[in-house]
Design an enzyme around this catalytic site. Structure first.
Site, PDB file in Angstrom:
ATOM      1  N   GLU A 255       0.872  -1.180   0.000  1.00 21.31           N
ATOM      2  CA  GLU A 255       0.000   0.000   0.000  1.00 21.31           C
ATOM      3  C   GLU A 255       0.905   1.224   0.000  1.00 21.31           C
ATOM      4  OE1 GLU A 255      -3.143   0.230  -0.271  1.00 21.31           O
ATOM      5  OE2 GLU A 255      -3.807  -1.825   0.076  1.00 21.31           O
ATOM      6  N   CYS A 289      -2.807   9.323   2.189  1.00 20.40           N
ATOM      7  CA  CYS A 289      -2.372   8.792   0.886  1.00 20.40           C
ATOM      8  C   CYS A 289      -3.426   9.019  -0.185  1.00 20.40           C
ATOM      9  CB  CYS A 289      -2.035   7.313   1.011  1.00 20.40           C
ATOM     10  SG  CYS A 289      -3.377   6.358   1.722  1.00 20.40           S
TER      11      CYS A 289
HETATM   12  P1  NDP Z   1       7.939   4.869   5.186  1.00 17.23           P
HETATM   13  O1  NDP Z   1       8.000   4.073   3.939  1.00 17.23           O
HETATM   14  O2  NDP Z   1       9.079   5.757   5.514  1.00 17.23           O
HETATM   15  O3  NDP Z   1       7.743   3.901   6.444  1.00 17.23           O
HETATM   16  C1  NDP Z   1       6.709   2.950   6.528  1.00 17.23           C
HETATM   17  C2  NDP Z   1       7.082   1.886   7.558  1.00 17.23           C
HETATM   18  O4  NDP Z   1       8.147   1.073   7.058  1.00 17.23           O
HETATM   19  C3  NDP Z   1       7.583   2.463   8.867  1.00 17.23           C
HETATM   20  O5  NDP Z   1       7.114   1.664   9.932  1.00 17.23           O
HETATM   21  C4  NDP Z   1       9.088   2.349   8.698  1.00 17.23           C
HETATM   22  O6  NDP Z   1       9.766   2.360   9.929  1.00 17.23           O
HETATM   23  C5  NDP Z   1       9.185   1.008   8.025  1.00 17.23           C
HETATM   24  N1  NDP Z   1      10.447   0.744   7.333  1.00 17.23           N
HETATM   25  C6  NDP Z   1      11.378   1.633   6.901  1.00 17.23           C
HETATM   26  N2  NDP Z   1      12.399   0.973   6.277  1.00 17.23           N
HETATM   27  C7  NDP Z   1      12.111  -0.350   6.325  1.00 17.23           C
HETATM   28  C8  NDP Z   1      12.753  -1.537   5.849  1.00 17.23           C
HETATM   29  N3  NDP Z   1      13.912  -1.503   5.190  1.00 17.23           N
HETATM   30  N4  NDP Z   1      12.174  -2.738   6.081  1.00 17.23           N
HETATM   31  C9  NDP Z   1      10.972  -2.805   6.717  1.00 17.23           C
HETATM   32  N5  NDP Z   1      10.321  -1.714   7.202  1.00 17.23           N
HETATM   33  C10 NDP Z   1      10.865  -0.497   6.996  1.00 17.23           C
HETATM   34  O7  NDP Z   1       6.568   5.681   5.090  1.00 17.23           O
HETATM   35  P2  NDP Z   1       6.035   6.823   6.058  1.00 17.23           P
HETATM   36  O8  NDP Z   1       5.895   6.270   7.433  1.00 17.23           O
HETATM   37  O9  NDP Z   1       6.848   8.050   5.839  1.00 17.23           O
HETATM   38  O10 NDP Z   1       4.551   7.021   5.483  1.00 17.23           O
HETATM   39  C11 NDP Z   1       4.261   7.913   4.452  1.00 17.23           C
HETATM   40  C12 NDP Z   1       4.033   7.181   3.146  1.00 17.23           C
HETATM   41  O11 NDP Z   1       3.055   6.173   3.319  1.00 17.23           O
HETATM   42  C13 NDP Z   1       3.507   8.079   2.064  1.00 17.23           C
HETATM   43  O12 NDP Z   1       4.193   7.854   0.854  1.00 17.23           O
HETATM   44  C14 NDP Z   1       2.065   7.657   1.918  1.00 17.23           C
HETATM   45  O13 NDP Z   1       1.515   7.895   0.643  1.00 17.23           O
HETATM   46  C15 NDP Z   1       2.138   6.197   2.238  1.00 17.23           C
HETATM   47  N6  NDP Z   1       0.838   5.713   2.655  1.00 17.23           N
HETATM   48  C16 NDP Z   1       0.152   4.852   1.839  1.00 17.23           C
HETATM   49  C17 NDP Z   1      -1.121   4.424   2.182  1.00 17.23           C
HETATM   50  C18 NDP Z   1      -1.885   3.444   1.337  1.00 17.23           C
HETATM   51  O14 NDP Z   1      -2.828   2.851   1.842  1.00 17.23           O
HETATM   52  N7  NDP Z   1      -1.547   3.215   0.081  1.00 17.23           N
HETATM   53  C19 NDP Z   1      -1.772   4.901   3.398  1.00 17.23           C
HETATM   54  C20 NDP Z   1      -0.954   5.774   4.183  1.00 17.23           C
HETATM   55  C21 NDP Z   1       0.295   6.161   3.816  1.00 17.23           C
HETATM   56  P3  NDP Z   1      10.289   3.789  10.500  1.00 17.23           P
HETATM   57  O15 NDP Z   1       9.143   4.728  10.492  1.00 17.23           O
HETATM   58  O16 NDP Z   1      10.721   3.426  11.852  1.00 17.23           O
HETATM   59  O17 NDP Z   1      11.387   4.210   9.566  1.00 17.23           O
END
Ligand code: NDP
Length: 526
Positions: A255, A289
Site C-alpha cells: 500500500e 495517501c
Molecule cells: P515509510 O515508507 O518511511 O515507512 C513505513 C514503515 O516502514 C515504517 O514503519 C518504517 O519504519 C518502516 N520501514 C522503513 N524501512 C524499512 C525496511 N527496510 N524494512 C521494513 N520496514 C521499513 O513511510 P512513512 O511512514 O513516511 O509514510 C508515508 C508514506 O506512506 C507516504 O508515501 C504515503 O503515501 C504512504 N501511505 C500509503 C497508504 C496506502 O494505503 N496506500 C496509506 C498511508 C500512507 P520507521 O518509520 O521506523 O522508519
C-alpha cells in the site's frame, strides 16, 4: 514566519539504533503540536522480534483450530473494548499526530469499529469452503478452503497509526493467523495503547504482538519467518520491502503513495466541489495517501471554484487540537514541511499563483498554513510528485478528456475523484481514470467502505486491504479435487499411450471445443 523546533525522533530515521541486537536508546515520541515528550518505547533487537514471532506462532496454532465463528465472536470483544475505550485512543492518536479529535474519532476509531464488525459478522460467509462444479471433468468436483497462514507481519506508517495497522490486524486474526505490527518510529505509542486494550480482553496475549523500532526492526520482522507482509508506506521503502519479501518468497501487499487527482467537470456543483477540495486536501493536514493532491478544473468552472476554495480555506482554524476544536492540526513528520516548501518554491518559480497560505507557522509545534496554488501546470513538481502535506494545486483544463489524460500521466494510481452533476457521466469518466479507487462526488470516503477493496495500481502498489477478497487473500487457498463417483481401475487418459488413444484425443479436442462444441453445451447445462 516563526521557526519550528524539530524534536530528535521525528526528524531522524533511526540514527541511534538498529535491530541487530546491540543495545539502542529508546525511541521518544513527542507531540508535534506542542513539542512535549509523550513517552518512550524500546527498540526491539532482531532477537526480540524473532522471539515475538515465535510466541505469536505458538498462540496461533491453538487459535487456528477454532471455528471461524468462534474466532469472530471472541474478536468482537476486542471491537467492544476499542469502542468502550475510544476516548483513550482518540487522546493518544490526537496527541501523537497532532490531529483534531474529530479526525482521530472518525478516521481511526470509527473506521476500525466498522471494519471489525463487518469482518467478524461476515468472515464465516467469506471464508466458507467454496464448492466448484467442473465444466469439463464433470465426474470430479473441487473445493477451495481458506486456511490460516501463520504469522502476518504488518508494517505501518505514521499518518493513521491506529486505523491502518488495526484493519490488517482484525483481518489476520479472524482468518486464524497471528499478527505482529511494526509501527512507525514516529508514532509508536498508539500501537502500544492498542496492545494494552487487546490484552485487557482475555484474548490470547501473544496472538497480537507489537515490535517497536526503526526501519531495521521492520526488516528484522520480514526476516523472522513470517508468512505474509502487509506494508503501508512510501514507494521507495516499498520497493525495498517487496525485494526482501521476494528473496524469502513471502506474499506481500504493498500500500504505497498516492497522487489523487480531482476532476471538476464543467457541470460540477460548485459549492460541494469547493468544500470537497478543502476537506479532501486539508483533512489530517493533507497527510493522507488519498488526499486531493491535484485539481483539474474545467475552464467553465475554474475561476469561481478557485475563488470559493480560497474563501473556504481562509475560514479554516489551524492549531493545537488539545487546546480547542481546530480544523487542521499539526504536521506529524517535520520533513513534510521541507517537502511542502520545495513544492511551493518550484511552483511559484514556474508561474503558479499563491492563492492562500504558503508558509510554516510560528512554533511551538509543527504547523503549516493550508495552501492553495492556482495557475499550476504539469511542469511543476506539485502536480507530479506526492505532497503529503496541506497544499492543493489547481490546474485549468479545456475539457474533461484533458483532465483524464493528465490524471493518467502519473506513475501513481491509488485514488481519484470526479465531480459532476451528471451522475451517469461521472461513472463513465471514473472508469477511464487509472486508479485503484475512483469516487464520484465525494472525497476520502472509499477508505471507510468495509465491503470494497482498497489499494493502488502502478507505483501505488499491489494487493488489497478491506473487502471480501482481501480477507480471502489473508488466508491460504487450498484446493482439494475429488471423485464424485467410483472411477475405473484403468483410466483411459493414463498409460499406455498408443496411436489409437492419440486419435481419440484428437477427435475429442474437436468434439469438445470446435464452434459451440460439447464443452459449451455442458457449461450451459450447469
Ligand atoms: P515509510 O515508507 O518511511 O515507512 C513505513 C514503515 O516502514 C515504517 O514503519 C518504517 O519504519 C518502516 N520501514 C522503513 N524501512 C524499512 C525496511 N527496510 N524494512 C521494513 N520496514 C521499513 O513511510 P512513512 O511512514 O513516511 O509514510 C508515508 C508514506 O506512506 C507516504 O508515501 C504515503 O503515501 C504512504 N501511505 C500509503 C497508504 C496506502 O494505503 N496506500 C496509506 C498511508 C500512507 P520507521 O518509520 O521506523 O522508519
Amino acid at each position: 514566519m516563526g521557526s519550528v523546533t524539530l524534536e530528535p525522533n521525528k526528524q531522524t530515521n533511526g540514527s541511534a539504533s538498529d535491530a541487530s541486537g546491540g543495545a539502542a536508546s529508546p525511541i521518544r515520541s513527542y507531540a508535534p503540536a506542542t513539542g512535549a515528550l509523550l513517552g518512550e518505547v524500546p527498540v526491539f533487537s532482531a532477537e526480540e522480534v524473532a522471539a515475538t514471532v515465535t510466541r505469536a506462532r505458538k498462540a496461533q496454532a491453538a487459535w487456528a483450530v477454532l471455528p471461524v465463528e468462534e474466532r469472530a465472536e471472541r474478536l468482537l470483544r476486542f471491537r467492544d473494548a476499542i469502542v468502550e475505550r475510544a476516548d483513550e485512543i482518540v487522546e493518544i492518536v490526537s496527541k501523537e499526530c497532532g490531529k483534531p479529535r474529530h479526525e482521530a474519532l472518525m478516521h481511526e476509531v470509527t473506521i476500525i469499529a466498522d471494519l471489525a464488525t463487518y469482518y467478524c459478522r461476515n468472515a464465516p460467509r467469506i471464508l466458507a469452503p467454496q464448492e466448484i462444479s467442473l465444466h469439463l471433468l464433470v465426474h470430479r468436483k473441487s473445493v477451495v478452503r481458506y486456511v490460516p497462514r501463520g504469522v502476518v507481519g504488518i508494517i505501518s506508517p505514521w499518518n493513521f497509526p491506529f486505523s491502518i495497522p488495526m484493519g490488517d490486524v482484525f483481518a489476520a486474526l479472524v482468518t486464524g493467523s497471528a499478527a505482529v505490527v511494526k509501527p512507525s518510529e514516529v508514532t509508536p505509542l498508539t500501537m502500544r495503547k492498542a496492545k494494552e486494550i487487546y490484552d485487557s480482553t482475555g484474548l490470547p496475549e501473544d496472538l497480537f504482538g507489537v515490535v517497536t523500532g526503526y526501519g531495521a526492526t521492520g526488516a528484522a520482522l520480514i526476516d523472522a519467518g513470517i508468512q505474509k507482509v502487509v506494508f503501508t508506506g512510501a514507494v521507495e521503502t516499498g520497493k525495498r520491502v517487496a525485494a526482501a519479501c521476494g528473496a524469502r518468497l513471502i506474499p506481500c501487499v504493498m500500500e504505497l503513495g498516492g497522487k489523487a487527482p480531482l476532476i471538476a467537470c464543467a457541470d460540477a456543483d460548485l459549492e460541494r466541489t469547493a468544500r470537497a477540495i478543502v476537506f479532501g486536501g486539508f483533512a489530517n493536514a493533507g497527510q493522507v495517501c488519498i488526499s486531493v493532491e491535484r485539481v483539474y478544473a474545467h475552464k467553465d468552472i475554474h475561476d469561481s471554484l478557485v475563488r470559493r476554495v480560497k474563501e473556504l480555506t481562509g475560514e479554516l482554524r489551524v492549531g493545537d487540537p488539545s487546546r480547542d476544536f481546530f480544523d487542521v492540526g499539526a504536521i506529524i513528520f517535520p520533513k513534510q514541511i521541507d517537502v511542502a516548501e520545495k513544492h511551493i518554491a518550484d511552483a511559484l518559480e514556474k508561474g503558479a499563483e499563491l492563492v492562500a497560505g504558503g508558509r510554516r507557522m510560528p512554533g511551538p509545534g509543527q504547523f503549516f498554513e493550508p495552501t492553495v496554488l492556482a495557475r499550476c501546470s504539469d511542469a511543476m513538481t506539485v502536480m507530479n510528485e506526492e505532497i503529503f502535506g496541506p497544499i492543493v494545486p489547481i490546474q485549468k483544463v479545456d475539457s474533461e478528456e484533458e483532465a483524464i489524460a493528465l490524471s493518467n500521466r502519473s506513475r501513481l494510481g491509488l485514488n481519484a475523484y470526479v465531480f459532476t452533476k451528471d451522475r451517469k457521466r461521472g461513472r463513465k469518466l471514473a472508469e477511464q481514470v487509472e486508479a485503484g479507487s475512483v469516487v464520484v462526488n465525494d472525497v476520502l470516503v472509499n477508505y471507510a467502505v468495509a465491503e470494497a477493496p482498497f489499494g493502488g495500481i502502478k507505483d501505488s502498489g499491489f494487493g488489497r486491504v478491506h473487502g471480501d477478497d482481501a480477507l480471502r487473500d489473508m488466508a491460504e487457498k487450498r484446493h482439494v479435487n475429488y471423485d464424485r463417483m467410483a472411477s475405473p481401475a484403468r483410466d483411459p487418459l493414463w498409460y499406455p499411450y498408443s496411436a489409437k488413444s492419440f486419435h481419440w484425443l484428437q477427435r475429442g479436442l474437436r468434439l469438445l471445443f470446435a464452434g459451440s462444441g460439447l464443452v459449451q453445451r455442458i457449461g450451459e447445462l450447469f
